[in-house]
Design a protein around this motif. Structure first.
Motif, mmCIF file in Angstrom:
data_model
loop_
_atom_site.group_PDB
_atom_site.id
_atom_site.type_symbol
_atom_site.label_atom_id
_atom_site.label_comp_id
_atom_site.label_asym_id
_atom_site.label_seq_id
_atom_site.Cartn_x
_atom_site.Cartn_y
_atom_site.Cartn_z
ATOM 1 N N ARG A 34 0.916 -1.294 0.020
ATOM 2 C CA ARG A 34 -0.063 0.000 0.000
ATOM 3 C C ARG A 34 0.894 1.175 -0.064
ATOM 4 N N CYS A 35 0.550 2.074 -1.077
ATOM 5 C CA CYS A 35 1.620 3.191 -1.161
ATOM 6 C C CYS A 35 0.896 4.447 -1.256
ATOM 7 N N ALA A 36 1.608 5.650 -1.210
ATOM 8 C CA ALA A 36 1.124 6.777 -1.540
ATOM 9 C C ALA A 36 1.030 7.269 -3.206
ATOM 10 N N ASN A 37 0.156 7.869 -3.594
ATOM 11 C CA ASN A 37 0.339 8.150 -5.006
ATOM 12 C C ASN A 37 1.110 9.506 -5.205
ATOM 13 N N ASP A 38 2.216 9.234 -4.734
ATOM 14 C CA ASP A 38 3.347 10.329 -5.014
ATOM 15 C C ASP A 38 4.517 9.909 -5.994
ATOM 16 N N ARG A 39 5.531 10.901 -6.124
ATOM 17 C CA ARG A 39 6.604 10.386 -7.199
ATOM 18 C C ARG A 39 7.644 9.522 -6.482
ATOM 19 N N GLU A 40 7.440 9.414 -5.218
ATOM 20 C CA GLU A 40 8.436 8.328 -4.601
ATOM 21 C C GLU A 40 7.785 7.001 -4.381
ATOM 22 N N TRP A 41 6.544 6.919 -4.621
ATOM 23 C CA TRP A 41 5.673 5.732 -4.370
ATOM 24 C C TRP A 41 6.050 5.302 -2.837
ATOM 25 N N THR A 42 5.687 6.454 -1.892
ATOM 26 C CA THR A 42 6.113 6.309 -0.496
ATOM 27 C C THR A 42 5.297 5.034 0.038
ATOM 28 N N MET A 43 5.902 3.969 0.584
ATOM 29 C CA MET A 43 5.084 2.772 1.099
ATOM 30 C C MET A 43 4.774 2.867 2.434
ATOM 31 N N GLU A 44 3.487 2.614 2.567
ATOM 32 C CA GLU A 44 2.736 2.636 3.923
ATOM 33 C C GLU A 44 2.963 1.296 4.302
ATOM 34 N N PHE A 45 2.669 0.346 3.727
ATOM 35 C CA PHE A 45 2.830 -1.051 3.860
ATOM 36 C C PHE A 45 3.516 -1.878 2.927
ATOM 37 N N VAL A 46 4.432 -2.814 3.286
ATOM 38 C CA VAL A 46 5.229 -3.640 2.225
ATOM 39 C C VAL A 46 5.506 -4.996 2.654
ATOM 40 N N SER A 47 5.020 -6.064 2.246
ATOM 41 C CA SER A 47 5.296 -7.564 2.710
ATOM 42 C C SER A 47 6.528 -8.014 2.537
ATOM 43 N N GLN A 48 6.894 -9.204 3.201
ATOM 44 C CA GLN A 48 8.308 -9.555 3.386
ATOM 45 C C GLN A 48 8.903 -9.969 2.045
ATOM 46 N N GLY A 49 8.099 -10.264 0.956
ATOM 47 C CA GLY A 49 8.480 -10.546 -0.419
ATOM 48 C C GLY A 49 9.394 -9.256 -0.847
ATOM 49 N N SER A 50 9.479 -8.287 -0.243
ATOM 50 C CA SER A 50 10.361 -7.098 -0.720
ATOM 51 C C SER A 50 11.879 -7.432 -0.683
ATOM 52 N N LEU A 51 12.284 -8.248 0.083
ATOM 53 C CA LEU A 51 13.690 -8.503 0.563
ATOM 54 C C LEU A 51 14.362 -9.534 -0.671
ATOM 55 N N ALA A 52 13.462 -10.373 -0.915
ATOM 56 C CA ALA A 52 13.756 -11.336 -2.036
ATOM 57 C C ALA A 52 13.967 -10.584 -3.528
ATOM 58 N N LEU A 53 13.202 -9.613 -3.788
ATOM 59 C CA LEU A 53 12.820 -8.777 -5.130
ATOM 60 C C LEU A 53 14.001 -7.754 -4.952
ATOM 61 N N THR A 54 13.839 -6.856 -3.868
ATOM 62 C CA THR A 54 14.801 -5.634 -3.977
ATOM 63 C C THR A 54 15.747 -5.670 -3.220
ATOM 64 N N GLY A 55 16.204 -6.564 -2.126
ATOM 65 C CA GLY A 55 17.203 -6.565 -1.215
ATOM 66 C C GLY A 55 17.036 -5.804 -0.277
ATOM 67 N N TYR A 56 15.924 -5.186 -0.271
ATOM 68 C CA TYR A 56 15.641 -4.329 1.025
ATOM 69 C C TYR A 56 14.461 -4.662 1.896
ATOM 70 N N ARG A 57 14.551 -4.622 3.258
ATOM 71 C CA ARG A 57 13.535 -5.149 4.044
ATOM 72 C C ARG A 57 12.339 -4.251 4.244
#
Length: 227
Positions: A34-57
């Motif tokens: 879940r993210c804001a509709n801004d140029r940074e796509w500021t994340m409000e919620f991110v699931s654990q899968g972010s670590l495998a895809l991006t390398g970031y928790r």
């Protein structure tokens, strides 16, 4: 006492529902967000899968604490992603995107994203929600297939010997320029208008014997025939 018990049961049910949702989110093969509709796509919620895809928790992406999700999108794709999302949310429609990411280790990843806007009662956009999946393996396979096809096309077109493909009943599906020239036709279309099963096309060639040997052995080598 009855009211307090009902409230406790309701709270327990909510906690259990949240626990199940968290477990499912943690085991997704991609990123739910879940993210804001801004140029940074500021994340409000991110699931654990972010670590495998991006390398970031998730905690590193949430609120742009370490890095914004937008900064991970390949520079050449950022404007395209922004335009397509804005076009979709303006029409209150879901969006589907394919773009490149650069992960924490500097590796290029391909991402497929599907999402939609979240609107309040007045119809105002308040957030974006969706799912992002890693399709790098599929993209690599597609690129290898494309490369293979291009190599085949080059060899097929430049070969000095005649190459062709037909249906079992003799309809010509494809032929290279060498075969068209060899048989004296002006174009592939003119050659393809003929059928090699029909009498007169190959007067010294027993097509029935050719088909019999193909069906029996799966291939023919060294066959001489008059065309």
């Amino acid at each position: 006492v009855s009211i307090a018990l009902d409230r406790q049961q309701a709270e327990h049910a909510v906690r259990e529902s949240e626990r199940r949702l968290a477990t499912r989110m943690a085991n997704l093969p991609g990123i739910a967000y879940r993210c804001a509709n801004d140029r940074e796509w500021t994340m409000e919620f991110v699931s654990q899968g972010s670590l495998a895809l991006t390398g970031y928790r998730p905690d590193e992406l949430a609120g742009n604490r370490v890095v914004s999700y937008a900064s991970l999108i390949h520079p050449a794709d950022r404007q395209l992603v922004w335009r397509e999302v804005q076009a979709a949310v303006e029409q209150h429609e879901p969006f589907e995107l394919t773009y490149r990411l650069v992960d924490r280790a500097g590796r290029l990843r391909w991402a497929w994203e599907q999402g939609q806007g979240v609107y309040d009662e007045a119809g105002k956009l308040v957030a974006l929600e969706g799912f992002i999946n890693d399709i790098s393996a599929r993209k690599q396979a597609e690129n290898k297939l494309l490369e293979s096809r291009e190599q085949f096309a080059a060899l097929f077109g430049r070969s000095p010997i005649g190459i062709y493909r037909t249906t079992p009943d003799g309809e010509i599906l494809m032929a290279n320029p060498a075969l068209v020239r060899l048989l004296g036709y002006r174009s592939l279309d003119e050659l393809a208008s003929r059928n090699i099963e029909k009498a007169g096309f190959q007067p010294g060639y027993d097509r029935a014997e050719f088909r019999r040997r193909i069906e029996q052995d799966g291939e023919i080598a060294g066959l001489e025939a008059v065309w």
